[in-house]
Each structure stands twice: as C-alpha cells, then as structure tokens.
Design a protein around this motif. Structure first.
Motif, PDB file in Angstrom:
ATOM      1  N   CYS A 198       0.851  -1.191   0.000  1.00 41.44           N
ATOM      2  CA  CYS A 198       0.000   0.000   0.000  1.00 41.44           C
ATOM      3  C   CYS A 198       0.883   1.235   0.000  1.00 41.44           C
ATOM      4  O   CYS A 198       1.814   1.337   0.808  1.00 41.44           O
ATOM      5  CB  CYS A 198      -0.906   0.032   1.234  1.00 41.44           C
ATOM      6  SG  CYS A 198      -1.939  -1.424   1.448  1.00 41.44           S
ATOM      7  N   LEU A 243      -4.500   6.497  -2.548  1.00 39.92           N
ATOM      8  CA  LEU A 243      -3.821   5.289  -2.090  1.00 39.92           C
ATOM      9  C   LEU A 243      -3.678   4.318  -3.250  1.00 39.92           C
ATOM     10  O   LEU A 243      -4.657   3.987  -3.928  1.00 39.92           O
ATOM     11  CB  LEU A 243      -4.627   4.650  -0.963  1.00 39.92           C
ATOM     12  CG  LEU A 243      -4.097   3.345  -0.369  1.00 39.92           C
ATOM     13  CD1 LEU A 243      -2.758   3.583   0.319  1.00 39.92           C
ATOM     14  CD2 LEU A 243      -5.107   2.765   0.615  1.00 39.92           C
ATOM     15  N   THR A 264      -2.727   0.472  -4.204  1.00 42.42           N
ATOM     16  CA  THR A 264      -2.621  -0.839  -3.565  1.00 42.42           C
ATOM     17  C   THR A 264      -2.443  -1.926  -4.618  1.00 42.42           C
ATOM     18  O   THR A 264      -2.811  -1.769  -5.776  1.00 42.42           O
ATOM     19  CB  THR A 264      -3.886  -1.180  -2.737  1.00 42.42           C
ATOM     20  OG1 THR A 264      -5.004  -1.331  -3.621  1.00 42.42           O
ATOM     21  CG2 THR A 264      -4.190  -0.095  -1.719  1.00 42.42           C
ATOM     22  N   ASN A 320      -7.863   7.794  -0.210  1.00 42.04           N
ATOM     23  CA  ASN A 320      -7.220   7.418   1.048  1.00 42.04           C
ATOM     24  C   ASN A 320      -7.973   8.004   2.238  1.00 42.04           C
ATOM     25  O   ASN A 320      -7.389   8.246   3.294  1.00 42.04           O
ATOM     26  CB  ASN A 320      -5.763   7.884   1.062  1.00 42.04           C
ATOM     27  CG  ASN A 320      -4.957   7.234   2.182  1.00 42.04           C
ATOM     28  OD1 ASN A 320      -5.282   6.133   2.631  1.00 42.04           O
ATOM     29  ND2 ASN A 320      -3.917   7.912   2.641  1.00 42.04           N
ATOM     30  N   CYS A 360     -11.263   7.616   4.825  1.00 43.37           N
ATOM     31  CA  CYS A 360     -12.279   6.718   5.358  1.00 43.37           C
ATOM     32  C   CYS A 360     -13.668   7.309   5.144  1.00 43.37           C
ATOM     33  O   CYS A 360     -13.901   8.505   5.366  1.00 43.37           O
ATOM     34  CB  CYS A 360     -12.035   6.475   6.845  1.00 43.37           C
ATOM     35  SG  CYS A 360     -13.219   5.339   7.589  1.00 43.37           S
ATOM     36  N   MET A 414      -6.737   6.803   5.722  1.00 43.52           N
ATOM     37  CA  MET A 414      -6.705   5.364   5.951  1.00 43.52           C
ATOM     38  C   MET A 414      -5.292   4.846   6.211  1.00 43.52           C
ATOM     39  O   MET A 414      -5.052   4.103   7.148  1.00 43.52           O
ATOM     40  CB  MET A 414      -7.292   4.643   4.737  1.00 43.52           C
ATOM     41  CG  MET A 414      -8.795   4.767   4.598  1.00 43.52           C
ATOM     42  SD  MET A 414      -9.693   4.017   5.978  1.00 43.52           S
ATOM     43  CE  MET A 414      -9.076   2.332   5.931  1.00 43.52           C
ATOM     44  N   VAL A 415      -4.361   5.222   5.341  1.00 36.30           N
ATOM     45  CA  VAL A 415      -2.988   4.730   5.435  1.00 36.30           C
ATOM     46  C   VAL A 415      -2.062   5.933   5.553  1.00 36.30           C
ATOM     47  O   VAL A 415      -2.113   6.846   4.724  1.00 36.30           O
ATOM     48  CB  VAL A 415      -2.623   3.872   4.199  1.00 36.30           C
ATOM     49  CG1 VAL A 415      -1.184   3.381   4.291  1.00 36.30           C
ATOM     50  CG2 VAL A 415      -3.574   2.689   4.070  1.00 36.30           C
ATOM     51  N   ASN A 445      -0.304  -4.892   3.940  1.00 40.78           N
ATOM     52  CA  ASN A 445      -1.433  -5.361   4.729  1.00 40.78           C
ATOM     53  C   ASN A 445      -2.324  -6.267   3.905  1.00 40.78           C
ATOM     54  O   ASN A 445      -2.339  -6.185   2.670  1.00 40.78           O
ATOM     55  CB  ASN A 445      -2.283  -4.184   5.239  1.00 40.78           C
ATOM     56  CG  ASN A 445      -1.612  -3.431   6.371  1.00 40.78           C
ATOM     57  OD1 ASN A 445      -1.148  -4.042   7.333  1.00 40.78           O
ATOM     58  ND2 ASN A 445      -1.551  -2.113   6.259  1.00 40.78           N
ATOM     59  N   GLN A 461      -5.671  -6.206   4.582  1.00 40.35           N
ATOM     60  CA  GLN A 461      -6.863  -5.367   4.484  1.00 40.35           C
ATOM     61  C   GLN A 461      -6.515  -3.967   4.967  1.00 40.35           C
ATOM     62  O   GLN A 461      -5.422  -3.714   5.485  1.00 40.35           O
ATOM     63  CB  GLN A 461      -8.005  -5.950   5.334  1.00 40.35           C
ATOM     64  CG  GLN A 461      -8.579  -7.240   4.779  1.00 40.35           C
ATOM     65  CD  GLN A 461      -9.707  -7.791   5.638  1.00 40.35           C
ATOM     66  OE1 GLN A 461      -9.555  -7.956   6.849  1.00 40.35           O
ATOM     67  NE2 GLN A 461     -10.847  -8.076   5.017  1.00 40.35           N
ATOM     68  N   LEU A 462      -7.450  -3.046   4.796  1.00 39.07           N
ATOM     69  CA  LEU A 462      -7.265  -1.665   5.224  1.00 39.07           C
ATOM     70  C   LEU A 462      -8.189  -1.402   6.403  1.00 39.07           C
ATOM     71  O   LEU A 462      -9.404  -1.532   6.286  1.00 39.07           O
ATOM     72  CB  LEU A 462      -7.602  -0.704   4.079  1.00 39.07           C
ATOM     73  CG  LEU A 462      -6.840  -0.904   2.763  1.00 39.07           C
ATOM     74  CD1 LEU A 462      -7.460  -0.032   1.671  1.00 39.07           C
ATOM     75  CD2 LEU A 462      -5.364  -0.574   2.941  1.00 39.07           C
ATOM     76  N   CYS A 486      -9.223   1.466   9.317  1.00 36.59           N
ATOM     77  CA  CYS A 486      -9.086   2.845   9.772  1.00 36.59           C
ATOM     78  C   CYS A 486      -8.630   2.860  11.240  1.00 36.59           C
ATOM     79  O   CYS A 486      -9.193   2.146  12.087  1.00 36.59           O
ATOM     80  CB  CYS A 486     -10.416   3.588   9.617  1.00 36.59           C
ATOM     81  SG  CYS A 486     -10.330   5.305  10.168  1.00 36.59           S
ATOM     82  N   LEU A 544      -8.485  -4.519  -0.063  1.00 35.07           N
ATOM     83  CA  LEU A 544      -7.480  -3.719  -0.766  1.00 35.07           C
ATOM     84  C   LEU A 544      -7.993  -3.130  -2.072  1.00 35.07           C
ATOM     85  O   LEU A 544      -7.314  -2.306  -2.689  1.00 35.07           O
ATOM     86  CB  LEU A 544      -6.223  -4.554  -1.026  1.00 35.07           C
ATOM     87  CG  LEU A 544      -5.425  -4.948   0.226  1.00 35.07           C
ATOM     88  CD1 LEU A 544      -4.212  -5.777  -0.155  1.00 35.07           C
ATOM     89  CD2 LEU A 544      -4.984  -3.712   1.014  1.00 35.07           C
TER      90      LEU A 544
END
Length: 381
Positions: free
Chosen positions: A54, A69, A71, A83, A85, A92-93, A99, A101-102, A104, A113
């Motif tokens: 990511c 973002l 990914t 990116n 939420c 988010m990142v 990762n 998953q993502l 928050c 992803l």
C-alpha cells in the motif's frame, strides 16, 4: 474578467491574455477546469511490487491536494483509491506498508485492498447500511510499462458542481477524458521502448522551485524557438534546422534531430522515423507533463502549480541503458533547467507590465505554444 480565446489560425492569433498568469481567480478555476478532468502521474509499479503493498500519496501536492492510495491486492491487481475513510474522513494509510486489508485507525472501519467495505464496529442499529457510498472511492488507473496515471474526474460525476473554498462561485465539473485520448500518440510513436524495464534513479532526479506560473514553464518547453538563444550546449548537439513540432489533440511532439556522430536512437524498421538521426523525443501531454525520451531512458518533468506566480518542477530520471548516460541531447539537463528557469522567471516579471497584454506567434516555431494556449482557452470556458 477576460473571456479567454485564441484564434485557430496561428498566423492571425494573439497569445492568451496575460491575466491567466497573474490572476489568482484564474489559478483557482484551473484547478477544477483544467487539472481535475485530465490525467496526472502517480509514479511507477515499483511503489507496490508485492501483493498487500500500500502506497499513500497526495495527487499534485500543493494544488489538487487529493489524498490517494495505491494498492496491490492478493491477486496482484493494482488499485487507485481515495485514502479517506468513508466514516469520518480520517486518512486510511499514513505511510507505505504491507497489509491484507485496510483498517481505519480512528474507529476501526475495515476495507479490502480494492476499497470494498467489509465491516464496522458498533453499527448494527444503523439503517440502510452499508451502501455503495461506504466503499472507498475508486479512481481510474492507466498503466504504460511501469508508469502509472490517474484522473480525479473518473471518480466524480460530470455535470455536477464543485465549489472551491477560495472561490465561492460554483464551477461545473467537465467530462473525464479517456486516457487513450491523452497518451495514444506517444505510445504509438515510441511504444517500442522498454518501458517495462525502466529503473528510477533518485541520484539523477531533482526538484526545482520556479518563481513563475506553471503555464509559462510549460509554454517555454513547447517551442524550440528559444534553443539557439538560451541553450548553447543543447544547441550544439541538435540540428535546429531539422527541429519539428507535431500537434495532436491533447499532446504534441518535438522531434530532436541530432548532428552527425551524436548519440541517437537505434530505431526499429517499423518506426515512422526510421532513417532519421533522432536524438530526442520531446513529448508533452496536457496540461503539465513532459516526457523526454533519450537513448539512455526517460527524463520525466512534472510541473506542479503552487500559486499564480510559483510552481515546482520535478525532474525524474528513469534509465534503461546506463551506457548512454551523459551523451547527446540527454546530457547536461541540470544546466538546461537552470537556463529555462531564468528566462521564465524574467517573463513572469515582464508580463506584469502595464504595457504588455498579448504577443504573436512564430508560425514555424511556436505551433506547440499556440496549441497549448488554445487548449487553455477551451478548458477555461
């Protein structure tokens, strides 16, 4: 405020009004009218090499300022996502990571992803949840070799209105432009280059802060007219008499022909330029991207608007044949950049004069600049 227009006949045309380069309102309007519907450079696929990688970034930092973002999911598929939420707007990142998953870090909302919403703690009582709006917004992604591009417009509905906090007048969002329309001429012309093998060279890359409007920097790039007067070293390796400009819908090409004995491309037989001593392909893609192809690789220039009279220029070097570095038209790029900086900064000062409003075009040498001004006038309407 002036209504921008440029006569389609270059022999009759005057350059675009100087107000475009000095008026903050036009600078703000161009954010949504010019930059949002066009394509912008992200980086290369090396940013997310492995499944789960990511990479957060800000699209056109300092101007569009959109947190995005990149990914690569478990199947190796690339995605460009918002990116932000969809619960309360947290990023988010925060930094590059790997990762499955993502999640928050604010309230634990979970996404795959590819941006698909998965779960949210303490939301059982919420009605009509989840909906499509709870997924992370997905942006279009265009790939050429290792190079990646995205456009904000592909994730927004054209015809709606956008309101800038610095400009309370609503601006209609224009239609998104297909990536193929922006890049096809360049890819068709030099698609034989090993773009899947390029390697980024930070040691050969630099950022430059230029005290001039972003468009002044671009239009300087779009004509070779100034080369004999501004770039003595570059002029020594290019045959100025053979320098040509080809204009397309959203891009153009300046073909640099080298002098005998200089470093030139080994062109394939099916190239339309086969038999020519091509030392450089200078491709510009509207509004702010410059692809300078040399026998050693690509020098990519990205012009980032910062204010009406300031921009940042990123010089990013990608090499596929190190043995040819430092030769021909692709050598001494730092010197050429400083020479360009000096002249465009002087122009930024000069156009503020009460005695200057418009100029005229050289029919032979300023086709690219005329094309650029015509696109600006069209988008700003």
């Amino acid at each position: 405020m002036p209504q921008f227009s440029v006569d389609p006949d270059i022999a009759k045309a005057k350059t675009i009004s100087k107000d475009f380069y000095i008026n903050q309102r036009h600078f703000d309007d161009a954010r949504e009218l010019i930059f949002a519907p066009t394509w912008q450079f992200i980086g290369t696929t090396d940013l997310v090499k492995e499944p789960g990688d990511c990479y957060p970034f800000t699209l056109l930092d300092g101007y569009l300022n959109e947190p995005l973002l990149l990914t690569r999911d478990k199947n190796g598929q690339l995605h460009c996502l918002s990116n932000v939420c969809t619960h309360r707007g947290n990023l988010m990142v925060y930094e590059p990571c790997r990762n499955n998953q993502l999640r928050c870090k604010y309230h634990g909302r979970l996404f795959d992803l590819d941006g698909q919403f998965r779960s949210m703690p303490e939301f059982r009582e919420v009605e009509n949840f989840p909906t499509e709006e709870d997924n992370l917004k997905k942006l279009p992604l265009f790939q050429w070799g290792k190079l990646l591009f995205t456009s904000l417009q592909g994730a927004r509905k054209a015809g709606t209105e956008s309101i800038d906090e610095n400009n309370p007048t609503p601006t209609a969002i224009p239609e998104a432009i297909p990536a193929e329309t922006m890049f096809s001429e360049m890819i068709n012309r030099v698609g034989w280059l090993p773009m899947d093998k390029i390697q980024y060279r930070p040691d050969l890359s630099s950022d430059y802060l230029v005290k001039a409007n972003w468009a002044l920097y671009c239009e300087n790039y779009l004509e070779g007219f100034h080369i004999p007067f501004v770039h003595a070293t570059l002029n020594a390796v290019l045959d100025f008499g053979e320098y040509t400009t080809e204009v397309y819908k959203y891009s153009n090409l300046q073909l640099g022909i080298g002098k005998k004995g200089d470093s030139c491309f080994d062109l394939p037989a099916n190239s339309p330029d086969f038999g020519k001593q091509v030392s450089a392909y200078y491709f510009w893609v509207f509004p702010n991207m410059m692809f300078n192809f040399y026998p050693w690789g690509l020098s990519f220039n990205l012009v980032q608007p910062l204010s009406a009279d300031t921009c940042k220029v990123l010089f990013l070097s990608y090499v596929y044949d190190e043995s040819k570095l430092g030769t021909g038209a692709g050598s001494g790029l730092d010197t050429v950049e400083h020479e360009d900086e000096e002249v465009v900064q002087m122009v930024q000062k000069g156009i503020r004069s009460r005695f200057y409003e418009h100029g005229r075009y050289s029919v032979k040498h300023e086709k690219g600049t005329h094309h650029f001004h015509s696109l600006i006038a069209s988008f700003m309407r």
